[in-house]
Design a protein around this motif. Structure first.
Motif, PDB file in Angstrom:
ATOM      1  N   UNK A 122     -45.228  68.924  38.716  1.00 23.70           N
ATOM      2  CA  UNK A 122     -45.581  68.445  37.378  1.00 23.70           C
ATOM      3  C   UNK A 122     -44.608  68.982  36.328  1.00 23.70           C
ATOM      4  N   UNK A 123     -44.218  70.242  36.462  1.00 26.84           N
ATOM      5  CA  UNK A 123     -43.293  70.858  35.503  1.00 26.84           C
ATOM      6  C   UNK A 123     -41.905  70.237  35.620  1.00 26.84           C
ATOM      7  N   UNK A 124     -41.471  69.943  36.836  1.00 24.17           N
ATOM      8  CA  UNK A 124     -40.117  69.451  37.060  1.00 24.17           C
ATOM      9  C   UNK A 124     -39.996  67.929  36.942  1.00 24.17           C
ATOM     10  N   UNK A 125     -41.116  67.226  36.820  1.00 27.22           N
ATOM     11  CA  UNK A 125     -41.090  65.764  36.742  1.00 27.22           C
ATOM     12  C   UNK A 125     -40.213  65.226  35.611  1.00 27.22           C
ATOM     13  N   UNK A 126     -40.254  65.759  34.390  1.00 26.17           N
ATOM     14  CA  UNK A 126     -39.380  65.220  33.334  1.00 26.17           C
ATOM     15  C   UNK A 126     -37.887  65.322  33.667  1.00 26.17           C
ATOM     16  N   UNK A 127     -37.503  66.382  34.374  1.00 27.51           N
ATOM     17  CA  UNK A 127     -36.098  66.536  34.749  1.00 27.51           C
ATOM     18  C   UNK A 127     -35.669  65.399  35.662  1.00 27.51           C
ATOM     19  N   UNK A 128     -36.483  65.097  36.664  1.00 29.37           N
ATOM     20  CA  UNK A 128     -36.136  64.037  37.605  1.00 29.37           C
ATOM     21  C   UNK A 128     -36.203  62.664  36.945  1.00 29.37           C
ATOM     22  N   UNK A 129     -37.137  62.480  36.023  1.00 32.32           N
ATOM     23  CA  UNK A 129     -37.220  61.213  35.301  1.00 32.32           C
ATOM     24  C   UNK A 129     -35.968  61.013  34.453  1.00 32.32           C
ATOM     25  N   UNK A 130     -35.518  62.061  33.793  1.00 33.22           N
ATOM     26  CA  UNK A 130     -34.313  61.978  32.980  1.00 33.22           C
ATOM     27  C   UNK A 130     -33.098  61.654  33.845  1.00 33.22           C
ATOM     28  N   UNK A 131     -32.974  62.320  34.994  1.00 32.30           N
ATOM     29  CA  UNK A 131     -31.850  62.062  35.888  1.00 32.30           C
ATOM     30  C   UNK A 131     -31.860  60.620  36.382  1.00 32.30           C
ATOM     31  N   UNK A 132     -33.033  60.080  36.693  1.00 30.23           N
ATOM     32  CA  UNK A 132     -33.136  58.691  37.137  1.00 30.23           C
ATOM     33  C   UNK A 132     -32.748  57.741  36.011  1.00 30.23           C
ATOM     34  N   UNK A 133     -33.162  58.044  34.781  1.00 26.82           N
ATOM     35  CA  UNK A 133     -32.795  57.203  33.643  1.00 26.82           C
ATOM     36  C   UNK A 133     -31.290  57.212  33.412  1.00 26.82           C
ATOM     37  N   UNK A 134     -30.661  58.366  33.537  1.00 32.46           N
ATOM     38  CA  UNK A 134     -29.214  58.460  33.367  1.00 32.46           C
ATOM     39  C   UNK A 134     -28.507  57.655  34.460  1.00 32.46           C
ATOM     40  N   UNK A 135     -28.982  57.778  35.693  1.00 33.35           N
ATOM     41  CA  UNK A 135     -28.390  57.038  36.799  1.00 33.35           C
ATOM     42  C   UNK A 135     -28.517  55.527  36.561  1.00 33.35           C
ATOM     43  N   UNK A 136     -29.687  55.076  36.112  1.00 31.12           N
ATOM     44  CA  UNK A 136     -29.898  53.652  35.828  1.00 31.12           C
ATOM     45  C   UNK A 136     -28.983  53.183  34.715  1.00 31.12           C
ATOM     46  N   UNK A 137     -28.857  53.995  33.673  1.00 36.37           N
ATOM     47  CA  UNK A 137     -27.978  53.647  32.557  1.00 36.37           C
ATOM     48  C   UNK A 137     -26.528  53.555  33.017  1.00 36.37           C
ATOM     49  N   UNK A 138     -26.092  54.521  33.803  1.00 38.76           N
ATOM     50  CA  UNK A 138     -24.712  54.514  34.303  1.00 38.76           C
ATOM     51  C   UNK A 138     -24.440  53.280  35.156  1.00 38.76           C
ATOM     52  N   UNK A 139     -25.391  52.913  36.001  1.00 37.67           N
ATOM     53  CA  UNK A 139     -25.213  51.727  36.841  1.00 37.67           C
ATOM     54  C   UNK A 139     -25.146  50.463  35.991  1.00 37.67           C
TER      55      UNK A 139
END
Length: 56
Positions: A29-46
């Motif tokens: 639960x604590x680390x979920x925002x970090x992974x969500x942010x990384x996924x958003x950055x990856x989607x944006x980059x793609x």
């Protein structure tokens, strides 16, 4: 007075660390925002690379 504040802070940190260590659900639960942010950055980059945009 300062000693009391330091003691309370130390105890709070110890409780939080123990909870983080023994409760994997809390850790996720604590680390979920970090992974969500990384996924958003990856989607944006793609999306940018598909458009032919440039990275900085």
């Amino acid at each position: 007075m300062i000693d009391l504040i330091v003691l309370i802070a130390f105890l709070a940190a110890a409780v939080f660390t123990a909870a983080w260590f023994f409760r994997p659900g809390l850790r996720a639960w604590i680390e979920r925002p970090k992974y969500r942010f990384q996924a958003n950055v990856r989607t944006y980059d793609q999306a940018q690379s598909q458009k032919g945009g440039q990275h900085e």
